[in-house]
Design an enzyme around this catalytic site. Sequence first.
Site, PDB file in Angstrom:
ATOM      1  N   GLU A 105       0.772  -1.381   0.010  1.00  0.00           N
ATOM      2  CA  GLU A 105       0.094   0.010   0.085  1.00  0.00           C
ATOM      3  C   GLU A 105       1.062   1.252   0.126  1.00  0.00           C
ATOM      4  O   GLU A 105       2.021   1.228   0.548  1.00  0.00           O
ATOM      5  CB  GLU A 105      -0.885  -0.112   1.234  1.00  0.00           C
ATOM      6  CG  GLU A 105      -1.866  -1.351   1.145  1.00  0.00           C
ATOM      7  CD  GLU A 105      -2.852  -1.330   2.544  1.00  0.00           C
ATOM      8  OE1 GLU A 105      -3.922  -1.764   2.070  1.00  0.00           O
ATOM      9  OE2 GLU A 105      -2.255  -0.892   3.607  1.00  0.00           O
ATOM     10  N   CYS A 118       3.519   8.636   0.902  1.00  0.00           N
ATOM     11  CA  CYS A 118       4.253   7.803   1.804  1.00  0.00           C
ATOM     12  C   CYS A 118       4.245   6.380   0.852  1.00  0.00           C
ATOM     13  O   CYS A 118       3.420   5.622   0.734  1.00  0.00           O
ATOM     14  CB  CYS A 118       3.253   7.631   3.045  1.00  0.00           C
ATOM     15  SG  CYS A 118       3.549   6.506   4.103  1.00  0.00           S
ATOM     16  N   CYS A 125       6.941  -6.526   6.731  1.00  0.00           N
ATOM     17  CA  CYS A 125       7.754  -5.971   7.361  1.00  0.00           C
ATOM     18  C   CYS A 125       8.852  -7.043   8.271  1.00  0.00           C
ATOM     19  O   CYS A 125       8.300  -8.005   8.602  1.00  0.00           O
ATOM     20  CB  CYS A 125       7.524  -4.995   8.449  1.00  0.00           C
ATOM     21  SG  CYS A 125       8.652  -3.939   9.179  1.00  0.00           S
ATOM     22  N   CYS A 129       7.423  -4.442  15.601  1.00  0.00           N
ATOM     23  CA  CYS A 129       6.775  -3.341  16.636  1.00  0.00           C
ATOM     24  C   CYS A 129       5.425  -3.973  17.113  1.00  0.00           C
ATOM     25  O   CYS A 129       4.559  -4.157  16.199  1.00  0.00           O
ATOM     26  CB  CYS A 129       7.023  -1.857  15.830  1.00  0.00           C
ATOM     27  SG  CYS A 129       8.492  -1.467  15.205  1.00  0.00           S
ATOM     28  N   CYS A 132       2.419  -1.853  15.697  1.00  0.00           N
ATOM     29  CA  CYS A 132       2.277  -1.609  14.016  1.00  0.00           C
ATOM     30  C   CYS A 132       1.564  -2.807  13.342  1.00  0.00           C
ATOM     31  O   CYS A 132       1.879  -4.078  13.512  1.00  0.00           O
ATOM     32  CB  CYS A 132       3.531  -1.174  13.511  1.00  0.00           C
ATOM     33  SG  CYS A 132       3.464  -1.207  11.686  1.00  0.00           S
ATOM     34  N   CYS A 350      -0.338   6.164   9.527  1.00  0.00           N
ATOM     35  CA  CYS A 350       0.909   5.455  10.293  1.00  0.00           C
ATOM     36  C   CYS A 350       0.528   4.020  10.769  1.00  0.00           C
ATOM     37  O   CYS A 350      -0.431   4.175  11.731  1.00  0.00           O
ATOM     38  CB  CYS A 350       1.715   6.288  11.028  1.00  0.00           C
ATOM     39  SG  CYS A 350       2.637   7.544  10.372  1.00  0.00           S
TER      40      CYS A 350
HETATM   41  N1  SAH Z   1       9.797   1.151   9.403  1.00  0.00           N
HETATM   42  C1  SAH Z   1       9.883   2.341   9.140  1.00  0.00           C
HETATM   43  C2  SAH Z   1       8.856   2.858   8.459  1.00  0.00           C
HETATM   44  C3  SAH Z   1       7.462   2.508   8.470  1.00  0.00           C
HETATM   45  S1  SAH Z   1       6.618   2.747  10.140  1.00  0.00           S
HETATM   46  C4  SAH Z   1       9.867   3.053  10.512  1.00  0.00           C
HETATM   47  O1  SAH Z   1       9.886   2.057  11.453  1.00  0.00           O
HETATM   48  O2  SAH Z   1      10.522   4.262  10.539  1.00  0.00           O
HETATM   49  C5  SAH Z   1       6.204   4.508   9.907  1.00  0.00           C
HETATM   50  C6  SAH Z   1       5.998   5.308  11.299  1.00  0.00           C
HETATM   51  O3  SAH Z   1       4.684   4.835  11.848  1.00  0.00           O
HETATM   52  C7  SAH Z   1       6.900   4.881  12.277  1.00  0.00           C
HETATM   53  O4  SAH Z   1       7.281   5.760  12.953  1.00  0.00           O
HETATM   54  C8  SAH Z   1       6.334   3.912  13.089  1.00  0.00           C
HETATM   55  O5  SAH Z   1       6.766   3.854  14.274  1.00  0.00           O
HETATM   56  C9  SAH Z   1       4.938   4.425  13.115  1.00  0.00           C
HETATM   57  N2  SAH Z   1       3.869   3.528  13.633  1.00  0.00           N
HETATM   58  C10 SAH Z   1       3.689   2.438  13.340  1.00  0.00           C
HETATM   59  N3  SAH Z   1       2.431   2.012  13.814  1.00  0.00           N
HETATM   60  C11 SAH Z   1       1.746   3.026  14.291  1.00  0.00           C
HETATM   61  C12 SAH Z   1       0.530   3.147  14.923  1.00  0.00           C
HETATM   62  N4  SAH Z   1      -0.224   2.246  15.122  1.00  0.00           N
HETATM   63  N5  SAH Z   1       0.141   4.405  15.369  1.00  0.00           N
HETATM   64  C13 SAH Z   1       0.965   5.563  14.779  1.00  0.00           C
HETATM   65  N6  SAH Z   1       2.284   5.421  14.593  1.00  0.00           N
HETATM   66  C14 SAH Z   1       2.712   4.175  14.046  1.00  0.00           C
END
Ligand code: SAH
Length: 357
Positions: A105, A118, A125, A129, A132, A350
Site C-alpha cells: 500500500e 508515503c 515488514c 513493533c 504496528c 501510520c
Molecule cells: N519501518 C520504518 C517505516 C515504517 S513505519 C520505521 O519504523 O520508521 C512509519 C511510522 O509509523 C513509524 O514511525 C512507526 O513507528 C509509526 N507507527 C507504526 N504503527 C503505528 C501506529 N499504530 N500508530 C501511529 N504510528 C505508528
Amino acid sequence: MVLAGFFIFLIVDIKKKDIRALTKEQLREFFVAQGDQSFRGNQVYEWLWQKSAHSFEGMTNLTKETRAMLHENFVINNIQVDQMQRSSDGTIKNAVRLYDDLIVESVLIPTKTRTTACVSSQVGCSLDCKFCATARLKRMRNLNPDEIYDQVVAIDNESRLYFDRPLSNIVFMGMGEPLMNYNNVLKAIDKITSPEGLGMSPKRITVSTSGVPKMIKKMADDAVKFKLAVSLHSAIDEIRTRIMPFNATFSLTDLREALVYWYQKTQSRITYEYVVWEGINDTQKDVDALVDFCGFAPSKVNIIEYNPIDDGSFKQASKQAIAMYVNTLEKNGIVVTVRRSRGKDIDAACGQLANKS
Ligand code: SAH
C-alpha cells in the site's frame, strides 16, 4: 499438447528478465550486442524511467522489429493500482499489485501547500513493533527499485489529477523497514532524484527507520542527501525492547552511536518519530530520557497520534502527557511538532497499512 505449449510459454516468460533491472550502460551494451547502436539504450531508458512506459508497444520512436525484439527478451514488471480509496480528509490510499500478485500500500497525503507520498519498501515488514499492523504480516519480500519508483509515479499522477499540482515530498513510512532493503531503496531514490527520472530534490525525501545502527552508518558513509527520521518511541532500553523487540539486538547505545556518526558526517538534522502511550512512556522520566538521547545534535521530535490497530493493548496518552512532552522538549531547545493523523477512516494512517482490503 495445448497444455504443454502453455507450460513452455510460461517457462520462457519466467526466464525473461525485468528490463528495469538493467542500468543505462547495460541497456546500451545490449543494443550493441544485438548489432544495433548504443543510443537505442538511451531511448529505451528514457521510456522506462522518465516516461514510465508500461509496454514496449508504446515506445513509438523504435521500429516495430526493435519493439518485438525487446518483447522477446524482456518484461516490464510495472505495478498496478488495484484499488484506490479516498478519505474524507483528502488522503488517498493505493493498494498496489506487484507482478507476483503480492500487494503493498502507498498513501498520498495532501495539505494546503504540499502533496506527500508515503511509500512502502517491503511487502510486510522484517521488524516486530508491537503497535504496528504491518509487523503482523511478517516480511514476504523486498520491493525492487522499480516497484518503489512506480508507487511514487502513481501518486505523482494522482496529485496532478486530483490536486492540480505535482508531488512535492516523499516519506518512506509505508510498509517495511527501508534500511533492511537499503540497496533497492537507494537505487529507487537515485531514479527519483535523477533528471532522467523524476528530478526531485533529495531534500524532499525522508527515509524513516526503526533504527538499524549499521545501516545508519552506511548511509552516512554513502553521503546520502535525503533526510533521516528515526522511529524512537522510547529512549529507555527496557521500554523500547518491550514495544519494539528488535531493540534487544539494536540497543539504544548502538543507535545513538550511529546517529552521532551520522550527524558528524552529514551535519543533517535528525527527526524522531514518537508516539506517547498511556502507561508506557507518558511520564516525566520518559521525556527526560528523550531529551538526554537527542541532545547531541539539532533534532526535531514529531509526536504522532496513535492509530489503534484493533487489539486495544496500546492507548493514546492524555493531552496532559503530550503537553508535558512539548513543554519539556521546547524548554531544552528541541523542535517539536504534534502531528494529527490523516486517512484514519480508510486505514491509511501510520502503522495501519496491512492490506485489509
Ligand atoms: N519501518 C520504518 C517505516 C515504517 S513505519 C520505521 O519504523 O520508521 C512509519 C511510522 O509509523 C513509524 O514511525 C512507526 O513507528 C509509526 N507507527 C507504526 N504503527 C503505528 C501506529 N499504530 N500508530 C501511529 N504510528 C505508528
